[in-house]
Enzyme design. Structure first.
Site, mmCIF file in Angstrom:
data_model
loop_
_atom_site.group_PDB
_atom_site.id
_atom_site.type_symbol
_atom_site.label_atom_id
_atom_site.label_comp_id
_atom_site.label_asym_id
_atom_site.label_seq_id
_atom_site.Cartn_x
_atom_site.Cartn_y
_atom_site.Cartn_z
ATOM 1 N N CYS A 195 13.628 18.805 38.042
ATOM 2 C CA CYS A 195 12.277 17.093 39.043
ATOM 3 C C CYS A 195 10.584 18.726 38.820
ATOM 4 O O CYS A 195 9.962 19.622 38.894
ATOM 5 C CB CYS A 195 12.616 17.629 40.531
ATOM 6 S SG CYS A 195 11.268 17.359 41.443
ATOM 7 N N CYS A 198 8.557 19.106 41.634
ATOM 8 C CA CYS A 198 8.904 20.422 42.789
ATOM 9 C C CYS A 198 7.953 20.991 42.228
ATOM 10 O O CYS A 198 7.845 22.704 42.946
ATOM 11 C CB CYS A 198 9.639 19.915 43.138
ATOM 12 S SG CYS A 198 11.077 18.397 43.080
ATOM 13 N N ASP A 199 8.613 21.173 40.769
ATOM 14 C CA ASP A 199 8.709 23.084 40.299
ATOM 15 C C ASP A 199 6.934 22.725 39.078
ATOM 16 O O ASP A 199 7.242 24.267 38.849
ATOM 17 C CB ASP A 199 9.626 23.607 39.582
ATOM 18 C CG ASP A 199 11.062 22.943 41.157
ATOM 19 O OD1 ASP A 199 10.331 23.019 41.656
ATOM 20 O OD2 ASP A 199 11.774 22.911 40.350
HETATM 21 P P1 FAD Z 1 20.837 15.305 49.314
HETATM 22 O O1 FAD Z 1 19.756 16.165 50.018
HETATM 23 O O2 FAD Z 1 20.832 15.299 48.373
HETATM 24 O O3 FAD Z 1 21.355 15.245 50.093
HETATM 25 C C1 FAD Z 1 22.313 14.107 50.863
HETATM 26 C C2 FAD Z 1 23.722 15.180 51.118
HETATM 27 O O4 FAD Z 1 24.865 14.676 50.960
HETATM 28 C C3 FAD Z 1 24.476 16.198 49.913
HETATM 29 O O5 FAD Z 1 24.461 17.310 51.168
HETATM 30 C C4 FAD Z 1 25.823 16.025 49.666
HETATM 31 O O6 FAD Z 1 26.954 17.458 49.979
HETATM 32 C C5 FAD Z 1 25.908 14.977 51.360
HETATM 33 N N1 FAD Z 1 27.041 14.177 50.957
HETATM 34 C C6 FAD Z 1 27.019 13.333 49.922
HETATM 35 N N2 FAD Z 1 28.484 12.952 50.088
HETATM 36 C C7 FAD Z 1 28.992 13.006 51.276
HETATM 37 C C8 FAD Z 1 29.986 12.379 51.571
HETATM 38 N N3 FAD Z 1 31.012 11.424 51.188
HETATM 39 N N4 FAD Z 1 30.314 13.103 52.687
HETATM 40 C C9 FAD Z 1 29.824 14.297 53.233
HETATM 41 N N5 FAD Z 1 28.539 14.288 52.796
HETATM 42 C C10 FAD Z 1 28.294 13.583 51.851
HETATM 43 N N6 FAD Z 1 11.488 17.700 46.600
HETATM 44 C C11 FAD Z 1 9.999 17.513 47.133
HETATM 45 O O7 FAD Z 1 9.661 16.189 47.874
HETATM 46 N N7 FAD Z 1 9.472 18.691 47.165
HETATM 47 C C12 FAD Z 1 10.056 19.472 46.800
HETATM 48 O O8 FAD Z 1 9.829 20.858 46.072
HETATM 49 C C13 FAD Z 1 12.008 19.300 45.964
HETATM 50 N N8 FAD Z 1 12.304 20.367 44.771
HETATM 51 C C14 FAD Z 1 14.142 20.356 44.547
HETATM 52 C C15 FAD Z 1 14.468 21.153 43.249
HETATM 53 C C16 FAD Z 1 15.770 20.447 43.190
HETATM 54 C C17 FAD Z 1 16.129 21.816 42.521
HETATM 55 C C18 FAD Z 1 15.376 19.486 43.687
HETATM 56 C C19 FAD Z 1 17.328 18.826 43.314
HETATM 57 C C20 FAD Z 1 15.671 18.272 44.372
HETATM 58 C C21 FAD Z 1 14.127 18.688 44.579
HETATM 59 N N9 FAD Z 1 13.614 18.420 45.325
HETATM 60 C C22 FAD Z 1 12.375 18.007 46.224
HETATM 61 C C23 FAD Z 1 13.723 16.080 45.631
HETATM 62 C C24 FAD Z 1 14.605 16.257 47.252
HETATM 63 O O9 FAD Z 1 15.620 17.608 47.348
HETATM 64 C C25 FAD Z 1 15.496 15.149 47.122
HETATM 65 O O10 FAD Z 1 14.856 14.359 47.108
HETATM 66 C C26 FAD Z 1 16.068 15.190 48.905
HETATM 67 O O11 FAD Z 1 16.876 15.914 49.013
HETATM 68 C C27 FAD Z 1 17.010 13.634 48.461
HETATM 69 O O12 FAD Z 1 17.588 13.651 50.464
HETATM 70 P P2 FAD Z 1 18.644 12.875 50.616
HETATM 71 O O13 FAD Z 1 19.078 13.053 52.496
HETATM 72 O O14 FAD Z 1 18.097 11.286 50.152
HETATM 73 O O15 FAD Z 1 19.283 13.337 49.977
#
Ligand code: FAD
Ligand code: NAP
Length: 375
Positions: A195, A198-199
């Site tokens: 990303c 992000c980084d």
């Molecule tokens: P996610 O964060 O993907 O979380 C989904 C959760 O649902 C997970 O914990 C998963 O285990 C759970 N889940 C999945 N399937 C199931 C199931 N069947 N039953 C129960 N639970 C389940 N964004 C920024 O804005 N700033 C940053 O600095 C930044 N840094 C990042 C660094 C890294 C290394 C990464 C990988 C991403 C980064 N991002 C950053 C992007 C950001 O993390 C994502 O856009 C955001 O987390 C997405 O949120 P979400 O709620 O859609 O899902």
């Protein structure tokens, strides 16, 4: 004394059919002297022929989208339950941000915040307003009729679901594809990232040569973004052409700080033991290997939305993302609301995920009240 929270986790709750469930509840109620309101709730459910774990609204997924939805739903007195997952899709509860260090672009944290700390705060806020959080993964769903049927991991073979819900907020997230090159585990988040937004601004990348792998719009966008910080950006493209749209491709190829290396694959990563400092790259034509000195490697080879659970039951786009009606969290199934990266291949940021979690909660709240009014 058993608490109300514990009482909803009775060990036999979903193993018994409804007729014996009443009996079991009576026994438990007497045995543990449950408050009368709790007993009434149980008996009302059993009278309605609902399984023990029936809820108005359930959230699957625990990233910024799921927790924002939980905060809004809980504050609206809808008593949401969240399944936060047990390493679901490869992530700890809390989601993608638990795999990173400093988050510097989430509003409200002028000094930045650790990803794990931000997620702990969001979880605490969800709980503060009464969200029930269950640390289990949902491994099967049936969306063919309402209430929606859910099975917790380990119970997929059971004919009866472990849980049912009138409305669902689906926020299971996505994961960036990685190549898992030799050395990658050591330098992941120590020079290797997926990303750039992000980084990219992190000091270890400033004024340093960097590499991006991929030839699509993401690779073009990320490489151009990185030119703000890097001394130079190499884009490694495995074929002899870019997949990116013409406008993005042109912008990339014309950029003075970018060199696109066509027919090139990375084959391994190297470093000083703590930070990445080079890649071995290989020509896909001659097979010749060379060293490329770079202090950063950014993957831009696509993302995988966590939609296996609902594939074939709900409308997805051709890359597997859940299709939502523009400007809303509404999906092709009434009562099923999608939020976060699972429905967003464009922005994929914590704050946009949180925003869409808010939208899903408001959409679900409205839908539930309209639904109740017409029943
Ligand atoms: P996610 O964060 O993907 O979380 C989904 C959760 O649902 C997970 O914990 C998963 O285990 C759970 N889940 C999945 N399937 C199931 C199931 N069947 N039953 C129960 N639970 C389940 N964004 C920024 O804005 N700033 C940053 O600095 C930044 N840094 C990042 C660094 C890294 C290394 C990464 C990988 C991403 C980064 N991002 C950053 C992007 C950001 O993390 C994502 O856009 C955001 O987390 C997405 O949120 P979400 O709620 O859609 O899902
Ligand atoms: P993408 O279009 O699927 O492109 C992925 C790129 O990674 C391709 O060039 C692919 O190579 C390469 N790749 C895949 N696996 C690889 C591997 N193992 N080794 C080396 N290279 C590999 O993905 P994306 O760029 O993330 O875009 C996804 C969608 O979002 C697209 O529809 C895109 O248009 C859209 N998007 C739009 C914008 C914008 O409009 N600003 C920005 C970002 C994304 P091949 O070409 O050889 O398969």
């Amino acid at each position: 004394m058993i608490t109300l929270e514990q009482s909803t986790h009775l060990p036999c709750e979903y193993k018994y059919p409804v007729h014996s469930y009443s009996f079991v509840i009576s026994m438990y109620s007497r045995l543990f002297r449950l408050p009368s309101t709790t007993r009434r709730t149980f008996h009302t459910l059993s009278a309605l022929n609902m399984p023990a774990n029936h809820r108005k609204v359930t959230i699957i997924g625990s990233g910024p989208a799921g927790h924002t939805a939980a905060i809004y739903l809980a504050r609206a007195n809808l008593e949401p339950t969240m399944f936060e997952g047990m390493m679901a899709n490869g992530f700890a509860p809390g989601g993608q941000l638990t795999t990173t260090t400093d988050v510097e672009n989430f509003p409200g944290f002028p000094e930045g915040v650790l990803g794990g700390e931000l997620m702990d705060k969001l979880r605490a806020q969800s709980e503060r307003f009464g969200t029930e959080i269950i640390t289990e993964t949902i491994s099967k769903v049936d969306l063919s009729s309402r209430p929606f049927k859910l099975w917790r991991e380990g119970n997929e073979e059971e004919s009866e679901p472990t849980d049912t819900s009138d409305a669902l907020v689906f926020s299971t997230g996505a994961s960036a594809k990685r190549m898992f090159l030799p050395g990658e585990d050591k330098y992941w988040q120590n020079g290797i990232s997926a990303c750039a937004v992000c980084d990219g601004a992190v000091p270890i990348f400033r004024k340093k040569p960097l590499a991006v792998i991929g030839g699509g719009d993401s690779a073009a966008e990320e490489a151009i973004y990185l030119t703000k910080y890097a001394s130079h950006v190499y884009v490694l493209v495995r074929r002899d052409q870019l997949r990116a749209s013409k406008v993005m491709a042109d912008r990339l190829l014309k950029h003075p700080k970018v060199t696109v290396l066509f027919n090139t694959q990375a084959t391994s990563t190297h470093g000083d033991g703590s930070l990445l400092n080079a890649l071995t790259i290989k020509s896909t034509i001659s097979g010749e290997e060379t060293k490329l000195d770079v202090n950063g490697l950014f993957y831009a080879i696509g993302h995988e939305p966590a939609t296996a659970l609902v594939k074939g039951q709900i409308e997805l786009d051709n890359e597997g993302y859940i299709l939502t009606q523009p400007g809303s969290s509404l999906t092709s199934i009434e009562g099923f609301f999608a939020a976060g990266d699972v429905q967003d291949k464009r922005y994929r940021q914590a704050i946009t995920s949180a925003g869409s979690g808010c939208m899903a909660a408001l959409d679900a709240e409205r839908w539930l009240s309209e639904h109740e009014a017409t029943e």
